[in-house]
Design a protein around this motif. Structure first.
Motif, PDB file in Angstrom:
ATOM      1  N   TYR A  84       0.802  -1.222   0.000  1.00 49.46           N
ATOM      2  CA  TYR A  84       0.000   0.000   0.000  1.00 49.46           C
ATOM      3  C   TYR A  84       0.840   1.280   0.000  1.00 49.46           C
ATOM      4  O   TYR A  84       0.463   2.264  -0.594  1.00 49.46           O
ATOM      5  CB  TYR A  84      -0.942   0.027   1.209  1.00 49.46           C
ATOM      6  CG  TYR A  84      -1.787  -1.220   1.329  1.00 49.46           C
ATOM      7  CD1 TYR A  84      -2.879  -1.415   0.497  1.00 49.46           C
ATOM      8  CD2 TYR A  84      -1.494  -2.214   2.256  1.00 49.46           C
ATOM      9  CE1 TYR A  84      -3.659  -2.556   0.586  1.00 49.46           C
ATOM     10  CE2 TYR A  84      -2.271  -3.357   2.357  1.00 49.46           C
ATOM     11  CZ  TYR A  84      -3.351  -3.525   1.520  1.00 49.46           C
ATOM     12  OH  TYR A  84      -4.115  -4.650   1.599  1.00 49.46           O
ATOM     13  N   THR A  85       1.952   1.240   0.727  1.00 47.95           N
ATOM     14  CA  THR A  85       2.740   2.464   0.882  1.00 47.95           C
ATOM     15  C   THR A  85       4.195   2.132   1.215  1.00 47.95           C
ATOM     16  O   THR A  85       4.492   1.003   1.618  1.00 47.95           O
ATOM     17  CB  THR A  85       2.122   3.357   1.998  1.00 47.95           C
ATOM     18  OG1 THR A  85       2.868   4.551   2.074  1.00 47.95           O
ATOM     19  CG2 THR A  85       2.114   2.682   3.342  1.00 47.95           C
ATOM     20  N   ASP A  86       5.063   3.142   1.078  1.00 49.87           N
ATOM     21  CA  ASP A  86       6.452   2.938   1.463  1.00 49.87           C
ATOM     22  C   ASP A  86       6.577   3.288   2.941  1.00 49.87           C
ATOM     23  O   ASP A  86       6.558   4.454   3.327  1.00 49.87           O
ATOM     24  CB  ASP A  86       7.365   3.835   0.602  1.00 49.87           C
ATOM     25  CG  ASP A  86       8.819   3.697   1.008  1.00 49.87           C
ATOM     26  OD1 ASP A  86       9.167   2.649   1.591  1.00 49.87           O
ATOM     27  OD2 ASP A  86       9.609   4.629   0.754  1.00 49.87           O
ATOM     28  N   SER A  87       6.693   2.253   3.765  1.00 50.20           N
ATOM     29  CA  SER A  87       6.662   2.471   5.217  1.00 50.20           C
ATOM     30  C   SER A  87       8.055   2.492   5.837  1.00 50.20           C
ATOM     31  O   SER A  87       8.183   2.649   7.056  1.00 50.20           O
ATOM     32  CB  SER A  87       5.834   1.373   5.867  1.00 50.20           C
ATOM     33  OG  SER A  87       6.464   0.129   5.624  1.00 50.20           O
ATOM     34  N   LEU A 136      -5.158   1.321   5.945  1.00 51.95           N
ATOM     35  CA  LEU A 136      -4.756   1.217   4.530  1.00 51.95           C
ATOM     36  C   LEU A 136      -5.619   0.206   3.788  1.00 51.95           C
ATOM     37  O   LEU A 136      -5.984   0.406   2.635  1.00 51.95           O
ATOM     38  CB  LEU A 136      -3.278   0.815   4.426  1.00 51.95           C
ATOM     39  CG  LEU A 136      -2.257   1.828   4.918  1.00 51.95           C
ATOM     40  CD1 LEU A 136      -0.857   1.232   4.913  1.00 51.95           C
ATOM     41  CD2 LEU A 136      -2.263   3.070   4.035  1.00 51.95           C
TER      42      LEU A 136
END
Lengths: 218, 271
Positions: A84-87, A136
């Motif tokens: 979902y995202t760059d964490s 998310l």
């Protein structure tokens, strides 16, 4: 010998065997690293029991294990968030805070005392990560089949374990010698229950992971 | 928090035990609510996607149906034109050529010229028919072009005076599906006018403003009273117009009064 086998060690051992069977051929490093993590967990748990019986204090061993727990769990969160995202910045920042907290607590007391505050801090971190994952998931347009979602079940176990242990973390020092049933410590009983939930969910998530890999292969 | 901490130290072990058990249970139940919410939301999302897929299927089916109808209408026009126009021209050509007498050169010259003229007219008509045969490509050239072709056929009958205006610049990106549906609606409206309205003047207006396309057709025919129409008479035509406008996210407004003609307005977001 019987002292070595209780709800904690058995659930960890079962989860390790399931992980070994299901994840050995997995190409994802984070998932595969769970085998190593669970192996370390089992070694720590069995040796911890031995040291506990033989010498009484095994806190130093669990203090070392805290680093391992934080590292491996963070790696899994990076992997799960990556859909979902760059964490990475968030997790690295969280790990830095964890190390600061760990070092500070170590500086204040002996290595023989358990780093309860650091553990509490780590729990809050993982609870927040889990909730962020659900946020998310809700935001994403894709529909997830929870029944077969390894990510979902891994997060479920993690959230149950770390959120469920909040009360014990808050009142850790008041829980000494509080018994629940025939010499069984209350804190031990709660952690056994939480461990069974955690490793149950994780074992199922590993099985789902194998199913998915097999389905994709077919 | 600190007060609670000191208070806890004062509490006896039994109370602490109860408090820890209850709070742990609460902390275990709380995630269940989170999971339930995620489950419900996921199910809603799934239902929404299924509904969207179903709507897309209906839309695709309607597009296919419309394409077939446009082709059918084209074939009808071609059939009628072959019979009424080109057929007649060729018959007269044949008669003219048959009437040629080999020993009368002066008279024959006139007849041959007439036959040549008739043949040229037939060729011209055939070319127009050829263009009409490419029905799908016609709409592909743009709604404006397709409307102009349709008007051309209507005017050829000599029974109608058609005024067409196109206001506002059409967007660079078109929507072929919407163009096709709108063109089919226009064909349906014109069919209705030809069959029932007894009109002599037809006005067509295409307007584009603020991402809304407006197609208005009105005639000076006999009109009708909507309330007087029998249930069966409400007409597949009118119902189809409204249904199709709805499919492309638009609406159709039909206003008519006896002896005052009919106005049909289609408004749709575009492209």
């Amino acid at each position: 010998m019987l002292n070595y086998f209780n709800a904690n060690t058995v659930s960890e051992l079962v989860c390790f065997i399931v992980a070994l069977f299901c994840l050995i051929k997995d190409h994802n490093i984070a998932w595969k690293s769970m085998i190593l993590f669970l192996f370390i967990t089992c070694v720590i748990e069995f040796s911890g029991t031995y040291i506990g019986i033989r010498y009484g204090n095994n806190n130093w061993e669990y203090n070392i294990f805290l680093m391992c727990e934080s590292g491996f769990t963070s790696l899994m969160f990076i992997n799960l968030f990556s859909k979902y995202t760059d964490s990475k910045p968030m997790i690295i920042y969280g790990l830095t805070l964890f190390v600061v907290c760990y070092a500070t607590e170590m500086a204040y007391h002996s290595f023989l005392y358990y780093d309860n505050l650091t553990y509490g801090f780590m729990s809050i971190q993982f609870v927040l990560y889990s909730l962020y994952y659900f946020y998310l998931l809700l935001k994403d347009d894709a529909v997830v089949k929870f029944k077969y979602s390894p990510d979902f079940w891994w997060i479920c176990g993690t959230l149950f374990f770390y959120f469920g242990s909040t009360a014990c973390n808050l009142f850790y020092h008041q829980l000494d010698n509080i018994q629940i049933y025939r010499g069984e410590q209350l804190i031990d009983f709660i952690f056994k229950l939480l461990n069974v939930i955690l490793y149950g969910c994780w074992s199922y998530s590993f099985i789902c992971r194998k199913w998915i890999r097999k389905t994709l292969k077919d | 928090m600190l007060e609670l901490f000191f208070y806890m130290q004062e509490m006896d072990k039994e109370n602490i035990k109860g408090l820890i058990i209850v709070s742990t249970l609460i902390f275990l139940i709380a995630p269940v609510f989170v999971f339930s919410y995620v489950f419900i939301h996921n199910r809603r999302k799934k239902r929404h996607i299924e509904e969207k897929a179903l709507m897309q299927l209906t839309f695709d089916a309607e597009i296919t149906k419309t394409q077939l109808e446009v082709q059918e209408q084209t074939m009808q026009t071609i059939g009628a034109d072959l019979h009424d126009n080109i057929g007649q021209l060729l018959s007269i050509t044949s008669l003219t050529l048959n009437s040629i007498e080999l020993d009368n050169d002066k008279k024959n010259r006139k007849k041959i010229d007439a036959a040549i003229d008739l043949t040229m007219r037939s060729i011209k008509e055939m070319r127009l028919l050829g263009k009409l045969l490419q029905g799908d490509q016609l709409v592909g050239m743009g709604l404006d072009e397709a409307i102009k072709y349709e008007i051309n056929w209507i005017e050829k009958s000599g029974k109608y005076k058609v005024n067409y205006t196109n206001d506002g610049e059409m967007p660079a990106a078109s929507s072929p599906d919407k163009d096709l549906i709108l063109f089919r609606i226009l064909q349906e409206v014109l069919n209705n006018i030809i069959k029932h309205a007894q009109a002599t003047v037809i006005s067509i207006k295409l307007e584009y403003e603020d991402s809304v396309l407006r197609l208005q057709v009105n005639d000076n025919g006999i009109g009708f009273n909507h309330a007087d129409l029998q249930p069966g008479q409400v007409g597949m035509g009118l119902r189809n117009i409204q249904k199709r406008a709805g499919i492309i996210g638009g609406e159709a407004n039909i206003t008519s009064n006896p002896d005052e003609g009919t106005t049909i307005e289609i408004l749709t977001p575009y492209p």
